[in-house]
Motif scaffolding. Sequence first.
Motif, mmCIF file in Angstrom:
data_model
loop_
_atom_site.group_PDB
_atom_site.id
_atom_site.type_symbol
_atom_site.label_atom_id
_atom_site.label_comp_id
_atom_site.label_asym_id
_atom_site.label_seq_id
_atom_site.Cartn_x
_atom_site.Cartn_y
_atom_site.Cartn_z
ATOM 1 N N ARG A 163 26.067 22.620 22.247
ATOM 2 C CA ARG A 163 25.384 22.411 20.967
ATOM 3 C C ARG A 163 26.024 21.267 20.196
ATOM 4 N N ASP A 164 27.353 21.206 20.185
ATOM 5 C CA ASP A 164 28.041 20.138 19.465
ATOM 6 C C ASP A 164 27.725 18.770 20.076
ATOM 7 N N ILE A 165 27.689 18.721 21.406
ATOM 8 C CA ILE A 165 27.341 17.476 22.083
ATOM 9 C C ILE A 165 25.901 17.081 21.757
ATOM 10 N N ALA A 166 25.010 18.075 21.730
ATOM 11 C CA ALA A 166 23.612 17.807 21.393
ATOM 12 C C ALA A 166 23.501 17.239 19.985
ATOM 13 N N ARG A 167 24.292 17.742 19.057
ATOM 14 C CA ARG A 167 24.282 17.215 17.692
ATOM 15 C C ARG A 167 24.709 15.754 17.665
ATOM 16 N N ASP A 168 25.756 15.443 18.433
ATOM 17 C CA ASP A 168 26.217 14.049 18.495
ATOM 18 C C ASP A 168 25.132 13.148 19.097
ATOM 19 N N LEU A 169 24.505 13.635 20.154
ATOM 20 C CA LEU A 169 23.458 12.847 20.802
ATOM 21 C C LEU A 169 22.259 12.657 19.879
ATOM 22 N N LEU A 170 21.941 13.689 19.108
ATOM 23 C CA LEU A 170 20.832 13.577 18.159
ATOM 24 C C LEU A 170 21.146 12.533 17.089
ATOM 25 N N ALA A 171 22.392 12.513 16.627
ATOM 26 C CA ALA A 171 22.795 11.495 15.643
ATOM 27 C C ALA A 171 22.681 10.100 16.243
ATOM 28 N N ASP A 172 23.101 9.962 17.506
ATOM 29 C CA ASP A 172 22.973 8.665 18.191
ATOM 30 C C ASP A 172 21.506 8.262 18.310
ATOM 31 N N LEU A 173 20.645 9.233 18.633
ATOM 32 C CA LEU A 173 19.222 8.950 18.800
ATOM 33 C C LEU A 173 18.595 8.489 17.489
ATOM 34 N N ARG A 174 18.927 9.143 16.399
ATOM 35 C CA ARG A 174 18.386 8.741 15.099
ATOM 36 C C ARG A 174 18.861 7.338 14.725
ATOM 37 N N ARG A 175 20.136 7.058 15.023
ATOM 38 C CA ARG A 175 20.663 5.710 14.728
ATOM 39 C C ARG A 175 19.916 4.659 15.535
ATOM 40 N N LEU A 176 19.693 4.919 16.816
ATOM 41 C CA LEU A 176 18.983 3.966 17.658
ATOM 42 C C LEU A 176 17.534 3.802 17.225
ATOM 43 N N ASP A 177 16.901 4.883 16.782
ATOM 44 C CA ASP A 177 15.532 4.788 16.269
ATOM 45 C C ASP A 177 15.474 3.837 15.073
ATOM 46 N N ARG A 178 16.459 3.958 14.184
ATOM 47 C CA ARG A 178 16.504 3.071 13.013
ATOM 48 C C ARG A 178 16.731 1.622 13.435
ATOM 49 N N GLN A 179 17.626 1.425 14.403
ATOM 50 C CA GLN A 179 17.932 0.067 14.845
ATOM 51 C C GLN A 179 16.730 -0.584 15.529
#
Length: 265
Positions: A163-179
């Motif tokens: 779950r913690d890894i999934a949270r980190d990956l979700l944060a990365d995904l949102r950042r990449l979506d913005r970029q």
Amino acid sequence: MSQRRFVVNAGTFRQLMRWCEQWPERRFAVEGARGLGRTLAQQLAAAGEDVVDVPSTLSARARLLATGGDRKTDPADALHVAQVALFRQDLRPVEPEDQTTILRLLTERHDDLVHERTRVLNRLHAVLRDLVPGGAPTGLSADKAAAIMKSLRPETATDACRRDIARDLLADLRRLDRQVKDNEAEMRDALAATRTTLTVLPGLGTVLAAKVIGHVGDVSRFPTEHHFASYTGSAPLDASSGNNVRHRLNTGGNRALNSVLHVIA
């Protein structure tokens, strides 16, 4: 004939221009003007000098014809590059970087971001697959993943780690979506500055039009549409022999443009 060796540093261009003042009519030949020689070639072009790009394949052939081998020395290389520039009239002139270069940089950055987003999304899907009974659904996005994760209640330490890894990956995904979104906004502005009408053609959106302009540059450098087809690798290669007339797929050329043409089609 005169020669001089320059150490490459911040003052190289000024030293070169001072030395060249003795030749009012001059032409510069730069090997790899789109690679290692880009900085000097662009400085010369911006100063209004006549500059041509000598492909390394041509200078290597000149060296082979002159020496019968491929031994390289700096003075000999410079001579062979100059010889190619003297005898070849079809070398590509170096133009100062402009909006087309910006578009190419933005599209290359866009490709990198999209590839990284795909990798992160695939990894997030794999982690959620082991956390959600029945696996995570296809067509995953940041919002869908966030909704799924709200209902997660890990029962083991291993699942808590997932779950913690999934949270980190979700944060990365949102950042990449913005970029990606910001990159495409920059691309639209740069595309508008060119005043192109490519986007009115069917199948050509912002990203594809930017790739076409960024990689083609000045389209007048192609004498005919056949030269353009050869450059993009979309023209088949003649593989005829004797009375057998046949052609084979061209796997060379500019593969980025080749991909764009296939997407448009």
